[in-house]
Design a protein around this motif. Structure first.
Motif, PDB file in Angstrom:
ATOM      1  N   ARG A 195       2.061  -2.586   3.576  1.00  0.00           N
ATOM      2  CA  ARG A 195       0.851  -3.048   2.917  1.00  0.00           C
ATOM      3  C   ARG A 195       0.336  -4.194   3.751  1.00  0.00           C
ATOM      4  O   ARG A 195       0.930  -5.262   3.762  1.00  0.00           O
ATOM      5  CB  ARG A 195       1.098  -3.467   1.464  1.00  0.00           C
ATOM      6  N   GLN A 209      -6.645   1.287   6.242  1.00  0.00           N
ATOM      7  CA  GLN A 209      -7.074   0.750   4.950  1.00  0.00           C
ATOM      8  C   GLN A 209      -8.462   0.155   5.057  1.00  0.00           C
ATOM      9  O   GLN A 209      -8.810  -0.482   6.051  1.00  0.00           O
ATOM     10  CB  GLN A 209      -6.097  -0.334   4.476  1.00  0.00           C
ATOM     11  N   GLU A 249     -11.040  -2.398   2.889  1.00  0.00           N
ATOM     12  CA  GLU A 249     -11.170  -3.367   1.800  1.00  0.00           C
ATOM     13  C   GLU A 249     -12.649  -3.546   1.502  1.00  0.00           C
ATOM     14  O   GLU A 249     -13.423  -3.947   2.374  1.00  0.00           O
ATOM     15  CB  GLU A 249     -10.527  -4.700   2.181  1.00  0.00           C
ATOM     16  N   ASP A 301      -9.398  -1.704  -2.542  1.00  0.00           N
ATOM     17  CA  ASP A 301      -8.716  -1.306  -1.316  1.00  0.00           C
ATOM     18  C   ASP A 301      -8.387   0.177  -1.406  1.00  0.00           C
ATOM     19  O   ASP A 301      -7.802   0.630  -2.400  1.00  0.00           O
ATOM     20  CB  ASP A 301      -7.411  -2.085  -1.121  1.00  0.00           C
ATOM     21  N   PHE A 318      -3.637   5.675  -1.368  1.00  0.00           N
ATOM     22  CA  PHE A 318      -3.601   4.644  -2.392  1.00  0.00           C
ATOM     23  C   PHE A 318      -4.983   4.052  -2.650  1.00  0.00           C
ATOM     24  O   PHE A 318      -5.855   4.032  -1.776  1.00  0.00           O
ATOM     25  CB  PHE A 318      -2.615   3.525  -2.026  1.00  0.00           C
ATOM     26  N   VAL A 319      -5.143   3.576  -3.888  1.00  0.00           N
ATOM     27  CA  VAL A 319      -6.345   2.865  -4.316  1.00  0.00           C
ATOM     28  C   VAL A 319      -5.887   1.632  -5.091  1.00  0.00           C
ATOM     29  O   VAL A 319      -5.094   1.758  -6.040  1.00  0.00           O
ATOM     30  CB  VAL A 319      -7.247   3.730  -5.218  1.00  0.00           C
ATOM     31  N   ASP A 320      -6.347   0.456  -4.690  1.00  0.00           N
ATOM     32  CA  ASP A 320      -6.004  -0.793  -5.371  1.00  0.00           C
ATOM     33  C   ASP A 320      -7.293  -1.449  -5.864  1.00  0.00           C
ATOM     34  O   ASP A 320      -8.223  -1.654  -5.082  1.00  0.00           O
ATOM     35  CB  ASP A 320      -5.291  -1.774  -4.432  1.00  0.00           C
ATOM     36  N   MET A 349      -8.557  -4.975  -7.478  1.00  0.00           N
ATOM     37  CA  MET A 349      -8.062  -6.334  -7.633  1.00  0.00           C
ATOM     38  C   MET A 349      -9.165  -7.275  -8.124  1.00  0.00           C
ATOM     39  O   MET A 349     -10.336  -7.134  -7.733  1.00  0.00           O
ATOM     40  CB  MET A 349      -7.508  -6.858  -6.310  1.00  0.00           C
ATOM     41  N   GLY A 402      -4.456  -6.945 -10.836  1.00  0.00           N
ATOM     42  CA  GLY A 402      -4.959  -5.671 -10.378  1.00  0.00           C
ATOM     43  C   GLY A 402      -4.017  -4.537 -10.689  1.00  0.00           C
ATOM     44  O   GLY A 402      -2.972  -4.715 -11.319  1.00  0.00           O
ATOM     45  N   SER A 431      -2.523  -0.818  -8.752  1.00  0.00           N
ATOM     46  CA  SER A 431      -2.429   0.036  -7.570  1.00  0.00           C
ATOM     47  C   SER A 431      -2.023   1.437  -8.006  1.00  0.00           C
ATOM     48  O   SER A 431      -1.065   1.610  -8.778  1.00  0.00           O
ATOM     49  CB  SER A 431      -1.388  -0.532  -6.597  1.00  0.00           C
ATOM     50  N   THR A 464      -0.925   5.068  -6.335  1.00  0.00           N
ATOM     51  CA  THR A 464      -0.491   5.659  -5.079  1.00  0.00           C
ATOM     52  C   THR A 464      -0.012   7.081  -5.302  1.00  0.00           C
ATOM     53  O   THR A 464       0.870   7.323  -6.144  1.00  0.00           O
ATOM     54  CB  THR A 464       0.645   4.849  -4.441  1.00  0.00           C
ATOM     55  N   SER A 474      -0.165  -5.497 -11.618  1.00  0.00           N
ATOM     56  CA  SER A 474       0.535  -6.712 -11.219  1.00  0.00           C
ATOM     57  C   SER A 474      -0.335  -7.934 -11.504  1.00  0.00           C
ATOM     58  O   SER A 474      -1.563  -7.831 -11.631  1.00  0.00           O
ATOM     59  CB  SER A 474       0.908  -6.683  -9.735  1.00  0.00           C
TER      60      SER A 474
END
Length: 235
Positions: free
Chosen positions: A3, A60, A62, A72, A92-94, A96, A105, A107, A109, A127
């Motif tokens: 990450r 990635q 952002e 992200d 993955f998609v985050d 935040m 946020g 995450s 995956t 998290s």
């Protein structure tokens, strides 16, 4: 799993006098892209050893949705070199939300493993991070892995400090708890990592690192000491 830290920690090596200019630039360019290639002597994921001499590739993006919200998105691929057959791929998609005091946020995956003890599935991990000081973060999180059909909880601290105008160090340590996670229940592991990032230019950086994974009561793994390097390019 990589990450990237370059997009998130680059501010650690920017002098305070340049912060206003950087914020103005962020408004003009709300999308940042990072490509990372890495090598590690051992790949350890949530206390599980996945392979030896592993190459990682990650891309990635952002996206700044507002001053406080960012998205992200990216993908990664890891493969074992030499005689091993392990490989891992993920998307993955985050999402935040960042403030001066806290970041929160989730995450999501989608991951696939080949020649590993782990199953394919979707990992959903909310998290919360407390920015205790300018250099110290404390993060707690809880993930549900559909491949394991079980939860994974973690608590970790991360300390970062500029060394020069073009380099910084990061020290991270954490621990995890699991409940019937691939047959493990209870205190899972203790882990730590030390890294040094040197910015070769505004868009290129190199990060060697060393880490340790110590199994606790729920794990039948052995102690692991590993090292590696990441090569990061920002666009």
């Amino acid at each position: 799993m990589i990450r990237p830290t370059a997009l998130l920690l680059a501010a650690a090596i920017v002098p305070a006098a340049a912060e206003t200019g950087q914020q103005e630039a962020d408004k003009e360019i709300p999308i940042g892209i990072e490509a990372v290639t890495g090598f590690r002597s051992e790949s350890i994921w949530r206390g599980f050893k996945l392979g030896d001499r592993v190459l990682d590739f990650q891309l990635q993006a952002e996206i700044a949705l507002s001053n406080e919200w960012r998205l992200d998105v990216g993908g990664l691929y890891a493969t074992e070199t030499g005689d091993g057959d392990f490989s891992q791929s993920a998307l993955f998609v985050d999402l935040m939300h960042d403030t001066d005091q806290f970041s929160a946020g989730v995450s999501i995956t989608l991951q696939s493993f080949d020649q590993a003890i782990l199953n394919d599935g979707i990992d959903i991990a909310p998290s919360l991070t407390w920015h205790a000081t300018r250099n110290l973060d404390v993060t707690g999180g809880a993930a549900y892995d559909s491949g394991a059909e079980a939860p994974y909880l973690w608590l970790e601290t991360e300390w970062s400090k500029p060394v020069t105008d073009s380099s910084f160090v990061v020290l991270k340590a954490g621990t995890s708890w699991v409940d019937d996670y691939y047959g493990r229940s209870g205190w899972n592991d203790f882990y730590a990592r030390a890294s040094f990032t040197y910015a070769i230019s505004k868009s290129v950086s190199l990060t060697p690192f060393v880490g340790v994974s110590l199994p606790m009561e729920a794990s039948n793994e052995t102690e692991r000491l590993f090292g590696g390097v990441w090569f990061e390019v920002n666009f």
